[in-house]
Design an enzyme around this catalytic site. Structure first.
Site, PDB file in Angstrom:
ATOM      1  N   THR A  39       0.736  -1.100  -0.001  1.00 48.85           N
ATOM      2  CA  THR A  39      -0.134  -0.047  -0.049  1.00 48.85           C
ATOM      3  C   THR A  39       0.756   1.325   0.008  1.00 48.85           C
ATOM      4  OG1 THR A  39      -0.127  -0.376   2.517  1.00 48.85           O
ATOM      5  CG2 THR A  39      -2.095  -0.972   0.999  1.00 48.85           C
ATOM      6  N   HIS A  44       6.786  -0.039   7.553  1.00 44.32           N
ATOM      7  CA  HIS A  44       6.909   0.832   8.607  1.00 44.32           C
ATOM      8  C   HIS A  44       7.184  -0.075   9.836  1.00 44.32           C
ATOM      9  CE1 HIS A  44       2.684   0.007   9.465  1.00 44.32           C
ATOM     10  NE2 HIS A  44       2.306   0.428   8.176  1.00 44.32           N
ATOM     11  N   HIS A  47       5.185  -3.236  10.480  1.00 40.94           N
ATOM     12  CA  HIS A  47       5.454  -4.679   9.834  1.00 40.94           C
ATOM     13  C   HIS A  47       6.549  -5.277  10.569  1.00 40.94           C
ATOM     14  CE1 HIS A  47       3.751  -2.450   6.499  1.00 40.94           C
ATOM     15  NE2 HIS A  47       3.044  -3.118   6.262  1.00 40.94           N
ATOM     16  N   LYS A  81      -9.948  -2.828   9.790  1.00 44.22           N
ATOM     17  CA  LYS A  81     -10.229  -1.473   8.906  1.00 44.22           C
ATOM     18  C   LYS A  81     -11.552  -0.961   9.087  1.00 44.22           C
ATOM     19  CE  LYS A  81      -6.176  -1.716   6.184  1.00 44.22           C
ATOM     20  NZ  LYS A  81      -6.064  -3.217   6.594  1.00 44.22           N
ATOM     21  N   ARG A  85     -10.109   1.149   1.658  1.00 45.64           N
ATOM     22  CA  ARG A  85      -8.787   1.977   1.300  1.00 45.64           C
ATOM     23  C   ARG A  85      -8.857   2.044  -0.297  1.00 45.64           C
ATOM     24  NH1 ARG A  85      -4.429  -2.716   2.623  1.00 45.64           N
ATOM     25  NH2 ARG A  85      -4.501  -3.601   0.723  1.00 45.64           N
ATOM     26  N   GLN A 174      -6.728 -14.281  -0.649  1.00 46.32           N
ATOM     27  CA  GLN A 174      -5.755 -14.618   0.220  1.00 46.32           C
ATOM     28  C   GLN A 174      -5.806 -16.112   0.761  1.00 46.32           C
ATOM     29  OE1 GLN A 174      -4.965 -12.104   3.721  1.00 46.32           O
ATOM     30  NE2 GLN A 174      -4.163 -13.805   4.825  1.00 46.32           N
ATOM     31  N   ASP A 195      -4.926 -10.562  13.763  1.00 41.74           N
ATOM     32  CA  ASP A 195      -6.209 -10.008  12.937  1.00 41.74           C
ATOM     33  C   ASP A 195      -6.287 -10.686  11.778  1.00 41.74           C
ATOM     34  OD1 ASP A 195      -3.883  -8.763  11.803  1.00 41.74           O
ATOM     35  OD2 ASP A 195      -4.737  -6.999  11.302  1.00 41.74           O
ATOM     36  N   LYS A 230      -1.389   4.216  19.547  1.00 45.53           N
ATOM     37  CA  LYS A 230      -0.907   3.443  18.670  1.00 45.53           C
ATOM     38  C   LYS A 230       0.339   2.938  18.191  1.00 45.53           C
ATOM     39  CE  LYS A 230      -2.772   1.868  14.013  1.00 45.53           C
ATOM     40  NZ  LYS A 230      -3.378   2.132  12.776  1.00 45.53           N
ATOM     41  N   LYS A 233       3.074   5.166  15.562  1.00 44.45           N
ATOM     42  CA  LYS A 233       2.831   6.313  15.133  1.00 44.45           C
ATOM     43  C   LYS A 233       3.161   7.344  16.134  1.00 44.45           C
ATOM     44  CE  LYS A 233      -0.311   5.073  11.876  1.00 44.45           C
ATOM     45  NZ  LYS A 233      -0.278   5.754  10.426  1.00 44.45           N
ATOM     46  N   THR A 234       3.707   8.664  15.503  1.00 45.55           N
ATOM     47  CA  THR A 234       4.078   9.979  16.117  1.00 45.55           C
ATOM     48  C   THR A 234       3.208  10.919  15.691  1.00 45.55           C
ATOM     49  OG1 THR A 234       5.651  10.291  14.611  1.00 45.55           O
ATOM     50  CG2 THR A 234       6.321   8.787  16.397  1.00 45.55           C
TER      51      THR A 234
END
Length: 428
Positions: A39, A44, A47, A81, A85, A174, A195, A230, A233-234
């Site tokens: 995506t 990041h 992962h 989600k 997306r 999948q 998930d 989370k 994330k920043t």
């Protein structure tokens, strides 16, 4: 061979495991895969749990398969989600795939050993399959009732946005990935975050119903921060593995700023240190928490693994420059882009290089040519209190003049008020 499941257990990574999976792994080398949807053109830190899972899998003597979703990237996984997306163009998708392959090769051994890592792209087996083939050869084996029972589907159907057929079909796509890899690559295990359990077992069910085969599943814990925010994330966004998107300094700082509660979990998950090594570090940390021994060990290990030893050294020197007694010479070794990255988030002011040629006194420079200080009086007061430094040198005189010769890299002046408040002046 090492016991892969035991490794996940003591590291606090294991979430769900299908019956008999551990026995199958202990029989000998197995191939297992994890999927990465392209995506973006970089992975990041979110992962990293799955990357580390593949690393442990390979170190235990098994064959890791990294699937990059050239086909599934065009669909979108609804798991976890609340909204659908955006779909990707072929051009963007191909660019992202190339970047992900490059990143994954930093972590896994794609050499010539029997358990060398392998990378596959599901576009290779979906590109020649038409819709009618898919619903005949795949769709007929999995009932709608079975698909509707999945939590990821239920949550979206109960939500306001609903769920498109495209996303609803994702678990079949999948599931077929798993079937294809099982049939053509002897891939008997799929792994992923907790998930993904529903999608993974759809694959094992398809293998059972279509070819009376047996396949296995393992999922890992989703990483959460103790404070409820989370992971990964920043305020400035995601922490990427690509140095162009997140500098090694910021990457290093992300881990260095871990809370004591979080770091005790994360050092097990994101490093390859042994249980004995980690327990020894924990004892040292608990004796002197202010030294942040665990945080430094974690930050150093994962920064080297993701970037390089040289990148770690630069990150440490940057930290020393900003928060310690680092030398000004360090900045002179960096290009302009790297300097701006270091001072991202710091108040920045543009000044005229031409005006600097004749020199500007410090009070005028900081209170009139910029608004770093509200008034000349405030500048003088700070100097008298010993709280102002320019280019890492304490300013002792309120009449001190700065000119173009004081520019670092012919562009910057670094102003420091107290120990932690920085301003960056950029001459143009």
């Amino acid at each position: 061979m090492k016991n892969f499941v035991d490794e996940l257990r003591w590291r606090g990574m294991l979430h769900d495991i299908m019956p008999n999976t551990e026995d199958k792994l202990n029989e000998g080398m197995c191939a297992g895969y994890i999927g990465f949807d392209p995506t973006a053109d970089s992975l990041h830190v979110g992962h990293l749990t799955q990357i580390m899972t593949l690393i442990h899998f390979q170190r235990a003597g098994h064959k890791p398969v990294a699937l990059v979703g050239g086909a599934t990237g065009m669909v979108g996984d609804p798991s976890g989600k609340s909204a659908e997306r955006n779909l990707l163009t072929t051009e963007i998708l191909n660019h992202n795939l190339a970047q992900l392959e490059k990143q994954l090769s930093r972590f896994l051994d794609f050499g010539t050993e029997a358990n060398a890592a392998q990378m596959v792209n599901n576009a290779d087996w979906f590109k020649n399959m038409n819709f009618l083939d898919f619903i005949r050869d795949v769709g007929k084996h999995i009932t709608v009732n079975y698909m509707m029972a999945k939590d990821s589907v239920k949550k979206r159907l109960e939500g306001e946005t609903g769920m498109s057929f495209t996303e609803f079909s994702y678990q079949l796509v999948q599931g077929y990935d798993f079937y294809y890899l099982w049939k053509h690559h002897n891939c008997v295990i799929q792994m992923g975050g907790s998930d993904q359990w529903g999608n993974i077992v759809t694959g094992t069910e398809l293998i059972r119903r279509k070819d009376a085969g047996t396949a296995y599943a393992i999922t890992t814990q989703l990483i959460k921060k103790t404070d409820g925010t989370k992971f990964g994330k920043t305020e400035s966004g995601a922490i990427w593995l690509d140095a162009e998107k997140t500098s090694p300094y910021k990457f290093y700082q992300f881990w260095l700023n871990s809370s004591d509660d979080d770091v005790k979990k994360w050092i097990r998950i994101f490093t390859l240190k042994t249980q004995e090594e980690i327990e020894k570090l924990e004892q040292e940390h608990d004796t002197a928490p202010h030294l942040r021994i665990l945080q430094k060990a974690l930050a150093e290990d994962i920064t080297i693994r993701t970037h390089s030893k040289e990148a770690l050294e630069t990150a440490i020197k940057t930290s020393e420059f900003l928060f310690g007694n680092g030398a000004l010479e360090f900045l002179q070794t960096l290009d302009s882009k790297s300097v701006l990255e270091i001072f991202e988030g710091v108040p920045q002011f543009n000044i005229s290089k031409a005006e600097l040629t004749n020199g500007i006194d410090v009070a005028t420079l900081l209170a009139e040519k910029t608004t770093a200080f509200p008034s000349k009086g405030e500048v003088k007061k700070t100097i008298q209190g010993g709280g102002l430094s320019v280019n890492k040198a304490k300013v002792a005189d309120t009449t001190t003049v700065y000119s173009a010769t004081d520019l670092i890299n012919d562009q910057f002046i670094i102003v420091q008020k107290g120990k932690k408040n920085y301003f960056l002046l950029i001459a143009q």
